[in-house]
Design a protein around this motif. Structure first.
Motif, PDB file in Angstrom:
ATOM      1  N   LEU A 423       0.822  -1.202   0.000  1.00 57.31           N
ATOM      2  CA  LEU A 423       0.000   0.000   0.000  1.00 57.31           C
ATOM      3  C   LEU A 423       0.857   1.255   0.000  1.00 57.31           C
ATOM      4  O   LEU A 423       0.486   2.278  -0.556  1.00 57.31           O
ATOM      5  CB  LEU A 423      -0.928  -0.002   1.215  1.00 57.31           C
ATOM      6  N   GLU A 427       3.551  -0.567   4.638  1.00 60.44           N
ATOM      7  CA  GLU A 427       2.367  -1.384   4.920  1.00 60.44           C
ATOM      8  C   GLU A 427       2.003  -2.230   3.715  1.00 60.44           C
ATOM      9  O   GLU A 427       1.922  -1.741   2.584  1.00 60.44           O
ATOM     10  CB  GLU A 427       1.183  -0.507   5.317  1.00 60.44           C
ATOM     11  N   GLU A 429      -0.526  -4.979   1.637  1.00 59.11           N
ATOM     12  CA  GLU A 429      -1.895  -5.442   1.435  1.00 59.11           C
ATOM     13  C   GLU A 429      -1.931  -6.966   1.380  1.00 59.11           C
ATOM     14  O   GLU A 429      -2.919  -7.581   1.761  1.00 59.11           O
ATOM     15  CB  GLU A 429      -2.440  -4.850   0.136  1.00 59.11           C
ATOM     16  N   HIS A 430      -0.825  -7.548   0.908  1.00 58.59           N
ATOM     17  CA  HIS A 430      -0.739  -9.005   0.831  1.00 58.59           C
ATOM     18  C   HIS A 430       0.692  -9.439   1.069  1.00 58.59           C
ATOM     19  O   HIS A 430       1.633  -8.791   0.591  1.00 58.59           O
ATOM     20  CB  HIS A 430      -1.190  -9.496  -0.547  1.00 58.59           C
ATOM     21  N   CYS A 463      -4.857 -12.674   4.388  1.00 53.15           N
ATOM     22  CA  CYS A 463      -4.474 -11.264   4.488  1.00 53.15           C
ATOM     23  C   CYS A 463      -5.681 -10.347   4.347  1.00 53.15           C
ATOM     24  O   CYS A 463      -5.808  -9.349   5.066  1.00 53.15           O
ATOM     25  CB  CYS A 463      -3.422 -10.921   3.435  1.00 53.15           C
ATOM     26  N   TRP A 464      -6.572 -10.675   3.423  1.00 52.74           N
ATOM     27  CA  TRP A 464      -7.768  -9.851   3.273  1.00 52.74           C
ATOM     28  C   TRP A 464      -8.613  -9.869   4.542  1.00 52.74           C
ATOM     29  O   TRP A 464      -9.135  -8.833   4.976  1.00 52.74           O
ATOM     30  CB  TRP A 464      -8.594 -10.355   2.085  1.00 52.74           C
ATOM     31  N   ARG A 467      -7.039  -7.710   7.264  1.00 50.78           N
ATOM     32  CA  ARG A 467      -7.260  -6.275   7.037  1.00 50.78           C
ATOM     33  C   ARG A 467      -8.724  -5.893   7.270  1.00 50.78           C
ATOM     34  O   ARG A 467      -9.010  -4.802   7.775  1.00 50.78           O
ATOM     35  CB  ARG A 467      -6.806  -5.899   5.633  1.00 50.78           C
ATOM     36  N   ARG A 472      -3.166  -4.733  10.744  1.00 51.11           N
ATOM     37  CA  ARG A 472      -2.279  -4.115   9.758  1.00 51.11           C
ATOM     38  C   ARG A 472      -1.053  -4.993   9.523  1.00 51.11           C
ATOM     39  O   ARG A 472      -0.475  -5.546  10.460  1.00 51.11           O
ATOM     40  CB  ARG A 472      -1.866  -2.716  10.211  1.00 51.11           C
ATOM     41  N   ARG A 513     -13.821  -8.071  -4.448  1.00 48.77           N
ATOM     42  CA  ARG A 513     -12.397  -7.786  -4.626  1.00 48.77           C
ATOM     43  C   ARG A 513     -11.903  -8.138  -6.030  1.00 48.77           C
ATOM     44  O   ARG A 513     -10.698  -8.136  -6.266  1.00 48.77           O
ATOM     45  CB  ARG A 513     -11.577  -8.543  -3.582  1.00 48.77           C
ATOM     46  N   TRP A 522      -6.431  -4.906  -6.538  1.00 53.96           N
ATOM     47  CA  TRP A 522      -5.507  -4.524  -5.481  1.00 53.96           C
ATOM     48  C   TRP A 522      -5.502  -3.013  -5.313  1.00 53.96           C
ATOM     49  O   TRP A 522      -5.546  -2.265  -6.292  1.00 53.96           O
ATOM     50  CB  TRP A 522      -4.094  -4.995  -5.813  1.00 53.96           C
ATOM     51  N   ASP A 523      -5.456  -2.566  -4.074  1.00 53.43           N
ATOM     52  CA  ASP A 523      -5.294  -1.136  -3.811  1.00 53.43           C
ATOM     53  C   ASP A 523      -3.836  -0.718  -3.940  1.00 53.43           C
ATOM     54  O   ASP A 523      -3.537   0.446  -4.191  1.00 53.43           O
ATOM     55  CB  ASP A 523      -5.792  -0.790  -2.402  1.00 53.43           C
ATOM     56  N   GLY A 524      -2.924  -1.683  -3.757  1.00 48.41           N
ATOM     57  CA  GLY A 524      -1.497  -1.364  -3.741  1.00 48.41           C
ATOM     58  C   GLY A 524      -0.783  -1.762  -5.016  1.00 48.41           C
ATOM     59  O   GLY A 524      -1.397  -2.062  -6.049  1.00 48.41           O
TER      60      GLY A 524
END
Length: 684
Positions: A423, A427, A429-430, A463-464, A467, A472, A513, A522-524
């Motif tokens: 991210l 940090e 995300e996965h 991981c999802w 979160r 975190r 997702r 993915w956000d990252g």
């Protein structure tokens, strides 16, 4: 003195990890001293074990360095601050100079590595083209490796050309000048992602005591060394040994970066650096239960467990969960590793095995790796450092070991390997399941791994869900494991089929997702192990008029690992291209039953050829920045942060770059798209 070699994210020499503690030395007005003994005695006494030079060393310097136990990193000197692509003689002379200097130092054990260039100016990189400049740096590195494959090779980069990392460098070297502890620490974390699998060396860090005072210089150098160690740098280079400095054909009298002054008198920074090198790292107080799940892993599990027993931070316990092996894995573990807690299960799948291991664990942190992984000796210590920062889960990179066959080299460079998704620079995300750890409280709060994922996909779902519960995930860049990839192309494709089937389960469980086409949202950014670098069409953030202090690529999918040069031939490249075509399609078919193309994000089209190129010579040393200010005052408008030009007026665009050589005078180059009559800056 044993050769220095790359060992994952660090260096190794003589079978031991080697922390490079370097200081820049020279160039000095009047050249090298007649006798190096006094300087080198003090340098070694301060705790340094290496020198960084800005020219190639002669044998006299190398002999003195060897006598003092100092490794030397030479620097190739050539005109790097000009448009060296317009005149092949510049690069030809650089190649000749490199070859001659390497012959003169042939076989000398004190020479550890070479910087083929240092800080090619960002405006000139933009002028010549980032990809073209990077390739020329790679050509110099390739030539050096052909002559001296035993040396380490790199480019001295800096934040204004983050995107210029050579693909074939042995390590990533950055000159960083940040006087704020928080900003410095944050940028070091970023450098790990720019470097990918490679070690990171801070190749310059210092402070001018003339403007900031000697006390501030001492304090900043002390915390910089401490932070570099805490953030997993493979080396730290203090700039500079002495205030005496020769640059651009002149002595520089008004900058005082040295640990000693012009008369050779120690400044407070020398003692501060000596103390900083002498301080050890803080002892970790975390207890880790390491869990390894295996099924028919008799050929792999011994190397995995041997690595876990060599951790600098010993595990509280090591638990092996045998998920129904039939190849003697259970007997091997019980016989050769009696201290390991062994659980034997009926075949139930990877997630169920991990959950069984977690139920048996007693440590406060559960750390998971796979039987085809060999954890680096500092793996648990690196993870402990991440939890000290307050993360609820943490993991690091998984690196392919040096390939032994062409198939292994091709698979290591192919897409589809387990990758971390970030991210930001800290940090995640996965985190892949082969290198992930989590607080036991968080683990049981979300119910552990979902047993429906029997071979893959479990870590993504895990991981999802972490979160979603507000936990975190932190990234520990130095806490790596060696992860053996599939040994053949057929086995690799079978693995990708398994990944596709697991992603079908993920779509069913987490439809929000995924896109309608079946791609994960993915956000990252996905990091795939290769150094982050400009490629054809990359979107590069240059900043307004190319003046941003930090410039980098913005592609969401970062480059893959390069093909190992030992196996880089026509047949291997063609087989790799075939895998690159097949992998996304095979995986997509088993994910959602249609063929899909891979997509690495938007690309920026190149500019057309300019209408005119001009230049301006300034005896007073005026640079592009001053000319740009003049143009702005005349009504020109600045371009955007990703534009490949500086200013625009009435449809005409200009790009400026300044060449720098010895002396004060400078030449500014101007590229014009449109009507050159719209401006007048004293052209030539």
């Amino acid at each position: 003195m044993e050769p220095l070699s790359v060992d994952g994210k660090f260096f190794r020499s003589g079978g031991r990890r080697c922390d490079v503690r370097a200081v820049t030395y020279g160039p000095f007005p009047g050249g090298w001293p007649a006798d190096f003994t006094a300087d080198f005695d003090r340098i070694v006494g301060t705790g340094f074990n290496a020198l960084r030079l800005y020219e190639m060393p002669d044998r006299r310097l190398l002999d003195a360095a060897l006598e003092h136990g100092l490794r030397v990193f030479g620097g190739l000197r050539w005109p790097q601050a000009v448009d060296f692509l317009k005149d092949d003689q510049v690069l030809s002379a650089a190649r000749v100079s490199l070859a001659e200097s390497l012959r003169n130092a042939e076989g000398h054990p004190a020479l550890a590595g070479v910087y083929v260039a240092n800080e090619v100016p960002a405006d000139l990189v933009r002028w010549m083209g980032p990809v073209q400049v990077r390739r020329e740096l790679e050509h110099l590195i390739q030539l050096g490796k052909e002559i001296r494959p035993d040396l380490l090779w790199c480019y001295g980069n800096y934040p204004s050309t983050e995107y210029l990392e050579p693909e074939n460098a042995d390590f990533t070297a950055f000159n960083v000048y940040l006087e704020d502890e928080v900003a410095f620490r944050s940028y070091l974390r970023r450098l790990h992602h720019i470097a990918g699998d490679r070690p990171v060396v801070i190749s310059e860090f210092g402070l001018d005591s003339r403007r900031n005072g000697t006390a501030k210089q001492a304090g900043i150098l002390a915390w910089a060394i401490r932070i570099a160690r805490e953030e997993g740098m493979a080396g730290m280079t203090v700039y500079a040994w002495s205030d005496r400095w020769w640059n651009a054909g002149m002595e520089v009298p008004d900058w005082d970066f040295g640990l000693i002054d012009r008369e050779g008198i120690e400044k407070p920074a020398l003692a501060a650096v000596r103390d900083a090198w002498g301080k050890g790292s803080k002892a970790a107080d975390k207890t880790f239960s390491v869990i390894v799940c295996t099924r028919n892993g008799a050929s792999r599990i011994a190397a995995c467990l041997a690595a876990l027993e060599k951790q600098t931070l010993p595990a509280h316990e090591i638990i092996v969960v045998d998920d129904g092996s039939t190849d003697g894995t259970t007997d091997l573990v019980a016989t050769r590793f009696p201290k390991v807690l062994l659980l034997t299960l009926e075949p139930g799948g990877l997630s169920a095995a991990r959950n069984a291991g977690a139920e048996a664990a007693t440590g406060e942190i559960l750390a998971f790796t796979d039987d085809d992984c060999e954890a680096d000796e500092g793996w648990l210590a690196g993870l402990a450092g991440a939890f000290d920062k307050g993360w609820d889960a943490a993991g690091g990179p998984n690196l392919p070991p040096p390939p032994q066959t062409d198939a292994e080299a091709i698979v290591a460079a192919a897409p589809g390997a387990p990758s971390h998704v970030m991210l930001d620079d800290a940090e995640a995300e996965h985190l892949p399941g082969c290198n992930i750890s989590v607080l036991r409280t968080a683990y049981f709060d979300i119910g552990g791994f979902d047993p429906q994922f029997t071979t893959a996909g479990d870590d993504v779902d895990f991981c999802w869900r972490l979160r979603d519960k507000g936990y975190r995930l932190g990234f520990a860049p130095a806490a790596f494991v060696w992860h053996h990839r599939r040994p053949s192309l057929r086995a690799f494709l079978r693995q990708q089929i398994g990944y596709g089937k697991a992603e079908a389960l993920l779509i069913a469980k987490h439809p929000q997702r995924f896109t309608a086409a079946g791609n994960a949202k993915w956000d990252g950014f996905i990091y795939s192990g290769g150094p982050v670098r400009a490629v054809e069409g990359s979107i590069i953030y240059f900043g307004r008029m190319g003046q941003a202090g930090y410039q980098g690529v913005t592609d969401r999918m970062q480059p893959l690992r390069p093909l190992d040069p030992r196996f880089d031939d026509f047949l291997s490249r063609e087989r790799l291209h075939l895998l690159e075509w097949l992998q996304p399609r095979v995986r997509a078919w088993f994910r959602c039953q249609h063929w899909m193309l891979s997509n690495n994000g938007a690309k920026v089209p190149g500019l057309p050829s300019p209408d005119t190129e001009l230049s301006i010579w300034s005896e007073e040393g005026k640079t592009r920045d001053e000319f740009l200010q003049q143009l702005l005052a005349e009504g020109w408008k600045a371009g955007g942060g990703t534009d490949a030009w500086d200013v625009e007026k009435n449809g005409t665009r200009l790009l400026l770059a300044t060449e720098r050589g010895d002396g004060i005078g400078k030449r500014t180059l101007i590229r014009v798209w449109g009507d050159a009559r719209l401006f007048s800056l004293g052209r030539s």
